[in-house]
Design a protein around this motif. Structure first.
Motif, short mmCIF file in Angstrom:
data_model
loop_
_atom_site.label_atom_id
_atom_site.label_comp_id
_atom_site.label_asym_id
_atom_site.label_seq_id
_atom_site.Cartn_x
_atom_site.Cartn_y
_atom_site.Cartn_z
N ASP A 1 0.82 -1.22 0.00
CA ASP A 1 0.00 0.00 0.00
C ASP A 1 0.85 1.27 0.00
O ASP A 1 0.39 2.34 -0.36
CB ASP A 1 -1.00 -0.01 1.17
N LYS A 2 2.12 1.13 0.38
CA LYS A 2 2.98 2.31 0.36
C LYS A 2 3.64 2.52 -1.01
O LYS A 2 4.21 3.57 -1.28
CB LYS A 2 4.06 2.19 1.43
N PHE B 1 9.65 8.61 2.44
CA PHE B 1 8.32 9.02 2.91
C PHE B 1 8.27 10.49 3.31
O PHE B 1 7.19 11.07 3.40
CB PHE B 1 7.84 8.11 4.04
N SER B 2 9.42 11.11 3.57
CA SER B 2 9.36 12.55 3.79
C SER B 2 9.77 13.33 2.55
O SER B 2 9.18 14.36 2.23
CB SER B 2 10.18 12.96 5.02
N VAL C 1 9.06 -6.55 -7.00
CA VAL C 1 8.23 -7.47 -7.79
C VAL C 1 8.03 -8.77 -7.02
O VAL C 1 6.91 -9.27 -6.90
CB VAL C 1 8.87 -7.74 -9.17
N ASP C 2 9.12 -9.29 -6.46
CA ASP C 2 9.03 -10.54 -5.69
C ASP C 2 8.06 -10.39 -4.51
O ASP C 2 7.39 -11.34 -4.13
CB ASP C 2 10.40 -10.96 -5.16
N ALA C 3 8.01 -9.19 -3.94
CA ALA C 3 7.11 -8.95 -2.81
C ALA C 3 5.65 -8.87 -3.27
O ALA C 3 4.74 -8.85 -2.44
CB ALA C 3 7.51 -7.67 -2.09
N GLY C 4 5.44 -8.80 -4.58
CA GLY C 4 4.08 -8.77 -5.10
C GLY C 4 3.46 -7.39 -5.09
O GLY C 4 2.24 -7.24 -5.21
N TRP C 5 4.30 -6.35 -4.98
CA TRP C 5 3.75 -4.99 -4.93
C TRP C 5 3.38 -4.47 -6.30
O TRP C 5 2.62 -3.51 -6.43
CB TRP C 5 4.77 -4.01 -4.28
N ILE C 6 3.96 -5.09 -7.33
CA ILE C 6 3.78 -4.59 -8.69
C ILE C 6 4.04 -5.75 -9.67
O ILE C 6 4.89 -6.60 -9.38
CB ILE C 6 4.70 -3.38 -8.94
N PRO C 7 3.31 -5.82 -10.80
CA PRO C 7 3.52 -6.94 -11.73
C PRO C 7 4.94 -6.98 -12.30
O PRO C 7 5.62 -5.96 -12.40
CB PRO C 7 2.51 -6.67 -12.86
N SER C 8 5.34 -8.18 -12.69
CA SER C 8 6.74 -8.41 -13.09
C SER C 8 7.14 -7.64 -14.33
O SER C 8 8.32 -7.38 -14.54
CB SER C 8 6.98 -9.90 -13.30
N VAL D 1 2.24 3.06 -3.61
CA VAL D 1 1.51 4.11 -4.35
C VAL D 1 2.30 5.41 -4.42
O VAL D 1 2.13 6.20 -5.34
CB VAL D 1 0.11 4.41 -3.76
N LEU D 2 3.20 5.59 -3.45
CA LEU D 2 4.03 6.80 -3.46
C LEU D 2 4.84 6.89 -4.76
O LEU D 2 5.00 7.97 -5.33
CB LEU D 2 4.98 6.75 -2.25
N VAL D 3 5.31 5.73 -5.23
CA VAL D 3 6.07 5.67 -6.48
C VAL D 3 5.15 6.11 -7.63
O VAL D 3 5.54 6.90 -8.49
CB VAL D 3 6.59 4.24 -6.72
N GLU D 4 3.93 5.61 -7.61
CA GLU D 4 2.97 5.94 -8.67
C GLU D 4 2.60 7.42 -8.63
O GLU D 4 2.45 8.06 -9.67
CB GLU D 4 1.73 5.06 -8.54
N GLN D 5 2.48 7.96 -7.40
CA GLN D 5 2.11 9.38 -7.28
C GLN D 5 3.19 10.27 -7.88
O GLN D 5 2.90 11.21 -8.61
CB GLN D 5 1.86 9.74 -5.81
#
Ligand SMILES: Cc1cc2nc3c(=O)[nH]c(=O)nc-3n(C[C@H](O)[C@H](O)[C@H](O)COP(=O)(O)OP(=O)(O)OC[C@H]3O[C@@H](n4cnc5c(N)ncnc54)[C@H](O)[C@@H]3O)c2cc1C
Lengths: 322, 255
Positions: free
Chosen positions: A217-218, A308-309, A240-247, A220-224
């Motif tokens: 859920d964090k 994050f800051s 990717v391995d963590a499943g945060w974003i498709p390969s 999204v900062l990259v996407e923002q």
């Protein structure tokens, strides 16, 4: 001028994919570009016009009922037929997952040689010379085929669209694809592209996130930040391995190689395999809280700090500049 | 069922990899040769079939210089039953077409139900071998698969592409290729390492395989080393780093 075939990838529903304009321009620089598409019966006419606009002098449409249900074999058969029809001296195929499968089959079928992952192409007398960027851009290698048919996989995104519009000569053939030695496609799930975001391989700016983002859920900062900059989204293998974003967003040795004007690495340590996919970017920015992270060795502008800051402030600062 | 797993020895990606700038070939002394990580995943996929059914035979096959024996020994230590090493001096610098023809001949003479390869090697990155091999062998290719499902007569899996995912299947015999999303290879245990020394490792030459040298070949024209990148400015965030970065980007016309 020799005829150069360009394989044009289409989706299951027959839309053009990837960057046919770049590949057609690459072909136009070394010969007469002939676009080859494999589509379901009746859907060829729609693409022919578009391919002409992108610079194809000829369009060879192979219509096959198995165009979208067999893996790579109808496309390889269409290219083999077109190679004979146009007496082509080379075949260019974009080096996507599907493109490489088609190229592999075609090389064996034609007894051709492969020039893999070309980032530039030129003609030298009657030879074709391809440029390759090897080991993450550490070396530039030129290669050629002395004699015999040539299949070239071209790196997606490496070729600019430069061709003028043409009115192509169109040939449509019915293709009987033999499915006995082919994998069969059962179902396709198209990733919903965020339409406002450019494709990773083509983007002028790429913002990538790594394990330092800490959670799905964090990320999204990259996407923002990407959206604030009109950038594509990339990732390290750890993300990717963590499943945060498709390969297909992975940048690096075993992911996509990108060469944008600006690459921003967020919470990425800069392992050698990650650097292999981005170190030819014109400008590299890194934000990482570890001052010793190797990503700083290749960064033009590095910030030792917490994503994050820093990143939310950066998004605001970018907004106020625009 | 017999599964042939293709193994390639490559320079370790964790080290600095070098090309010989006169020949364009890999400088084998510059970095440590290891089994490519993707082949460990390919082997793992095969070994999982064997875990489920003891009658499955797993054969590791490599074409490469004499040092490739180490990669094959590792495969044997992980659990492959036997290994085949295609070794011939004339194969140095072999291009994709030649490599496919040679591996094709070796696999055909061995016989197979399934061939498992990696989707691309870390040193070549051509990513065409599996499909080219399938064409040579006259069988189906199911490539770029994350997790394989094999039953007695067919193989299936999900393939990830640039555009999404595709579920596909193929009847055996077939060639499949595994991606990085396939499970990591297991670590050889002590028993595996000990028994690996006794497992059969056969060496075959091109003459034995009966492959000639025909067809078009790619050759290297030139090799140039690019200067390494150098570090630029690095600042520690004191609350103003984001503004400074925005200034930097604006002054370089990057935003
Ligand atoms: C054969 C092979 C192929 C590979 N291919 C690839 C590839 O294609 N692409 C790839 O990326 N990797 C690849 N790898 C993996 C690579 O070796 C690394 O494991 C991976 O790149 C690490 O990802 P990372 O930088 O996100 O994670 P880490 O190395 O764990 O780094 C996370 C970083 O985040 C920083 N951080 C943590 N919290 C914060 C915060 N709040 N703010 C700022 N910074 C923070 C940390 O300081 C650290 O530097 C490959 C490995 C092998 C063996």
């Amino acid at each position: 001028m020799p005829n150069i075939l360009v394989f044009v990838e289409t989706s299951a529903s027959g839309e053009l994919r990837s960057n046919p304009a770049g590949a057609l321009s690459a072909a136009a620089a070394i010969g007469t570009p002939v676009a080859v598409v494999t589509v379901s019966p009746g859907s060829g006419a729609a693409v022919a016009d578009t391919l002409g606009k992108l610079g194809a002098a000829h369009v060879f449409i192979a219509e096959s009922a198995s165009a979208a249900t067999l893996l790579a074999t109808p496309q390889a058969a269409a290219l083999a037929a077109a190679a004979a029809e146009y007496d082509a001296s080379a075949v260019l195929i974009e080096g996507t997952t599907d493109g490489r499968d088609i190229a592999g089959r075609l090389v064996a079928r034609l007894g051709a040689a492969l020039l893999a992952d070309a980032v530039a192409l030129k003609r030298d007398g009657d030879r074709l010379v391809a440029t390759h960027s090897v080991f993450g851009g550490a070396y530039t290698v030129e290669s050629t085929v002395e004699d015999g048919p040539v299949v070239v996989t071209v790196r997606p995104g490496a070729f600019e669209a430069t061709s003028a519009t043409a009115t192509p000569a169109i040939k449509t053939v019915a293709l009987d694809a033999d499915g006995s030695a082919s994998a069969v496609i059962d179902s396709v799930v198209e990733e919903k592209a965020v339409s406002s975001r450019p494709e990773l391989r083509e983007a002028k700016t790429v913002v990538s996130g790594g394990r330092g983002l800490g959670a799905a859920d964090k990320f999204v900062l990259v996407e923002q930040l990407a959206d604030a900059l009109g950038a594509a989204v990339g990732a390290s293998r750890a993300a990717v391995d963590a499943g945060w974003i498709p390969s297909n967003h992975q940048v690096g040795q075993t992911g996509t190689t990108v060469s944008p004007d600006l690459y921003i690495a967020l919470g990425i340590s800069g392992a050698i395999q990650h650097r292999a996919g981005m170190q030819t970017a014109k400008t590299i920015v890194a934000i990482n809280k570890d001052a010793d992270a190797p990503i700083f060795d290749v960064a033009d502008f590095g910030i030792v700090g917490d994503v994050f800051s820093v990143v939310p402030q950066l998004i605001d600062a970018v907004a106020s500049k625009n | 069922m017999k599964i042939v797993v293709l193994v390639k020895q490559v320079p370790d990606t964790f080290g600095e990899r070098k090309l010989d700038t006169t020949t364009g070939l890999l400088d084998r002394d510059a970095s440590e040769p290891i089994i490519d990580e993707i082949n460990e995943r390919a082997l793992e996929a095969a070994l999982q079939q064997k875990d489920a059914d003891k009658s499955v035979e797993v054969v590791a096959l490599s074409m490469g210089p004499s040092s490739a024996t180490d990669a094959l020994r590792k495969a044997l230590a992980m659990g492959a039953d036997r290994a085949i090493h295609v070794l011939d001096d004339s194969l140095a610098g072999a291009d994709v077409a030649r490599t496919t023809a040679v591996i094709g001949a070796a696999v055909a003479s061995e016989g197979f139900d399934l061939v498992v390869a990696g989707n691309e090697s870390t040193d070549g990155r051509g990513g065409v071998l599996a499909s080219s091999l399938a064409e040579t062998l006259g069988v189906a290719a199911l490539t770029s698969i994350g997790e394989l499902t094999v039953d007695g007569t067919s193989v299936s899996g999900v393939r990830a592409t640039e555009y999404g995912t595709v579920t596909a299947r193929a009847d055996l015999p077939a060639v499949v290729s595994a991606t990085e999303r396939a499970p990591e290879g297991r670590f050889p245990n002590f028993k595996g390492i000990m028994t690996a020394k006794k497992k059969p490792l056969a060496t075959v030459t091109l003459a034995e395989l009966g492959v000639g040298d025909s067809g078009a070949r790619s050759t290297v024209v030139s090799v140039a080393e690019r200067p390494a990148r150098t570090a630029g400015v690095k600042i520690v965030d004191d609350g103003t780093a984001a503004t400074q970065l925005a200034e930097f980007l604006a002054s370089n016309r990057l935003i």
